[in-house]
Design a protein around this motif. Structure first.
Motif, short mmCIF file in Angstrom:
data_model
loop_
_atom_site.label_atom_id
_atom_site.label_comp_id
_atom_site.label_asym_id
_atom_site.label_seq_id
_atom_site.Cartn_x
_atom_site.Cartn_y
_atom_site.Cartn_z
N GLY A 54 0.78 -1.22 0.00
CA GLY A 54 0.00 0.00 0.00
C GLY A 54 0.82 1.28 0.00
N ASN A 55 0.09 2.40 0.09
CA ASN A 55 0.71 3.72 0.20
C ASN A 55 -0.11 4.54 1.19
OD1 ASN A 55 -1.62 4.44 -1.18
ND2 ASN A 55 -0.60 4.76 -3.14
N ASN A 56 0.12 5.82 1.26
CA ASN A 56 -0.58 6.66 2.24
C ASN A 56 -2.09 6.64 2.05
OD1 ASN A 56 1.83 7.38 3.43
ND2 ASN A 56 2.07 9.25 2.23
N ILE A 57 -2.52 6.59 0.78
CA ILE A 57 -3.96 6.62 0.50
C ILE A 57 -4.62 5.32 0.93
CG2 ILE A 57 -5.70 6.76 -1.33
CD1 ILE A 57 -3.81 8.59 -2.86
N THR A 58 -4.09 4.19 0.45
CA THR A 58 -4.72 2.90 0.77
C THR A 58 -4.61 2.57 2.26
OG1 THR A 58 -2.66 1.75 0.19
CG2 THR A 58 -4.31 1.98 -1.55
N ASN A 59 -3.48 2.90 2.86
CA ASN A 59 -3.35 2.66 4.30
C ASN A 59 -4.31 3.52 5.11
OD1 ASN A 59 -1.32 0.81 3.81
ND2 ASN A 59 0.33 2.29 4.11
N GLY A 60 -4.53 4.75 4.64
CA GLY A 60 -5.49 5.63 5.32
C GLY A 60 -6.91 5.11 5.23
N ILE A 61 -7.26 4.53 4.08
CA ILE A 61 -8.61 3.96 3.91
C ILE A 61 -8.81 2.80 4.87
CG2 ILE A 61 -10.10 2.70 2.31
CD1 ILE A 61 -8.80 4.32 0.04
N LEU A 62 -7.82 1.91 4.96
CA LEU A 62 -7.95 0.76 5.86
C LEU A 62 -8.04 1.20 7.32
CD1 LEU A 62 -5.59 -2.05 4.50
CD2 LEU A 62 -8.08 -1.92 4.43
N GLU A 63 -7.25 2.20 7.69
CA GLU A 63 -7.29 2.67 9.08
C GLU A 63 -8.67 3.24 9.42
OE1 GLU A 63 -5.21 2.39 11.63
OE2 GLU A 63 -4.02 1.10 10.31
N ARG A 64 -9.25 3.96 8.46
CA ARG A 64 -10.58 4.53 8.69
C ARG A 64 -11.62 3.43 8.86
NH1 ARG A 64 -10.79 7.41 4.42
NH2 ARG A 64 -12.30 6.28 3.15
N CYS A 65 -11.52 2.39 8.01
CA CYS A 65 -12.47 1.28 8.10
C CYS A 65 -12.30 0.53 9.42
CB CYS A 65 -12.27 0.32 6.93
SG CYS A 65 -12.79 0.99 5.33
N GLY B 35 -15.61 2.09 1.54
CA GLY B 35 -14.19 2.22 1.80
C GLY B 35 -13.39 1.05 1.25
N MET B 36 -13.93 -0.16 1.41
CA MET B 36 -13.25 -1.36 0.89
C MET B 36 -13.13 -1.31 -0.63
SD MET B 36 -12.50 -3.44 3.41
CE MET B 36 -13.00 -4.00 5.03
N LYS B 37 -14.20 -0.91 -1.29
CA LYS B 37 -14.17 -0.84 -2.76
C LYS B 37 -13.22 0.27 -3.23
CE LYS B 37 -18.77 -0.94 -2.91
NZ LYS B 37 -20.17 -0.93 -3.40
N GLU B 38 -13.16 1.34 -2.46
CA GLU B 38 -12.21 2.41 -2.79
C GLU B 38 -10.78 1.90 -2.64
OE1 GLU B 38 -11.13 7.00 -1.35
OE2 GLU B 38 -12.64 5.81 -0.28
N TRP B 39 -10.53 1.09 -1.60
CA TRP B 39 -9.20 0.52 -1.40
C TRP B 39 -8.79 -0.35 -2.59
CZ3 TRP B 39 -7.01 -4.27 -1.33
CH2 TRP B 39 -5.74 -4.38 -0.77
N VAL B 40 -9.72 -1.20 -3.06
CA VAL B 40 -9.43 -2.07 -4.20
C VAL B 40 -9.12 -1.24 -5.44
CG1 VAL B 40 -10.42 -3.76 -5.79
CG2 VAL B 40 -10.78 -4.01 -3.33
N ALA B 41 -9.91 -0.19 -5.69
CA ALA B 41 -9.70 0.65 -6.87
C ALA B 41 -8.32 1.31 -6.85
CB ALA B 41 -10.81 1.71 -6.95
N HIS B 42 -7.90 1.83 -5.70
CA HIS B 42 -6.58 2.47 -5.60
C HIS B 42 -5.46 1.44 -5.72
CE1 HIS B 42 -7.37 6.71 -4.77
NE2 HIS B 42 -8.37 6.36 -3.99
N THR B 43 -5.66 0.28 -5.11
CA THR B 43 -4.62 -0.73 -5.10
C THR B 43 -4.34 -1.27 -6.49
OG1 THR B 43 -5.23 -1.38 -2.84
CG2 THR B 43 -3.94 -2.96 -4.11
N GLU B 44 -5.38 -1.43 -7.30
CA GLU B 44 -5.20 -1.97 -8.64
C GLU B 44 -4.45 -1.02 -9.56
OE1 GLU B 44 -9.17 -3.03 -9.80
OE2 GLU B 44 -8.91 -5.10 -9.10
#
Length: 242
Positions: free
Chosen positions: A89-100, A147-156
């Protein structure tokens, strides 16, 4: 990664079944809150719903729908922790997971969150229910799913080299060792070719020097003979003069 996406799809399917029974869920909360004499404040946390089901639930219908809500929250929490092991991950994806993960914490206050369009879960409540009692608890799952779907979109969109090697836990590079080998071979060959070229140049130079040396010796010999007077003009046999 594919396994995580499949788990997310399964949770979404379970949530669709739960969403069809939202009125049953609100009714179960209403009944258990009455039994708990807790009708003033909002339903503000997952642990509060757990307490209602464990200590104040009197019928199987209420228990079933409350258990369904808690199971979906638990599945989402497990998926959050699993996603951390799938991708660096990066700052964006890690931030999404922390929020979830924060939203899914059993002690987190849910009273202020609200799911927005295209979700209509809050619209199915009365104004009093939405504002003072259940607006937060019904918004939790759709917000986390987003949030989960947003994480997948950024990760891909991230480079493949950021993916973890599941067996070793180390990052996998897009370029393997076989691709690096030709570069090393080219580097090792370059000095050799230069050395051979230098040898050829040296050999040619030596030949030129030998030829030049022979020419000098021949010239010096002629000069010596001419200087001594022995060979001036064409040679004639003795005793036969014109």
């Amino acid at each position: 990664m594919n396994e995580a996406k499949e788990a997310l799809r399964n949770i979404e399917q379970n949530y669709k079944l739960f969403l069809q029974q939202q009125f049953t869920f609100i009714g179960a909360l209403q009944h258990t809150r009455e039994n708990a004499h807790d009708m003033i404040g909002p339903v503000a946390s997952i642990s509060q719903v757990q307490s209602y089901m464990d200590h104040h639930c009197n019928n199987s219908t209420d228990r079933r729908i409350l258990s369904m809500f808690l199971n979906i929250c638990n599945d989402l929490s497990k998926l959050c922790h699993k996603l951390e092991t799938v991708h660096s991950g990066n700052n964006i994806t890690n931030g999404i997971l922390e929020r979830c993960k924060t939203l899914l914490s059993h002690s987190n206050d849910l009273s202020a969150i609200r799911a927005k369009y295209p979700h209509d879960v809050v619209n199915h409540l009365s104004c009093d229910e939405a504002k003072n009692h259940y607006g937060g608890v019904v918004s939790l799952i759709p917000i986390v799913l987003d949030g989960m779907k947003e994480w997948v979109a950024h990760t891909e969109k991230l480079p493949r080299r950021a993916l973890y090697n599941v067996s070793g836990g180390s990052a996998v590079s897009e370029k393997g060792a076989p691709q690096d080998a030709p570069a090393g071979a080219a580097i090792s060959q370059t000095p050799r070719s230069v050395h051979l070229e230098a040898q050829v140049s040296t050999s040619d130079k030596d030949n030129v020097q030998v030829q030049e040396s022979g020419h000098v010796r021949k010239k010096n010999l002629n000069d010596t003979e001419n200087h001594s007077g022995k060979l001036k003009g064409p040679w004639k046999p003795p005793g036969r003069h014109a």
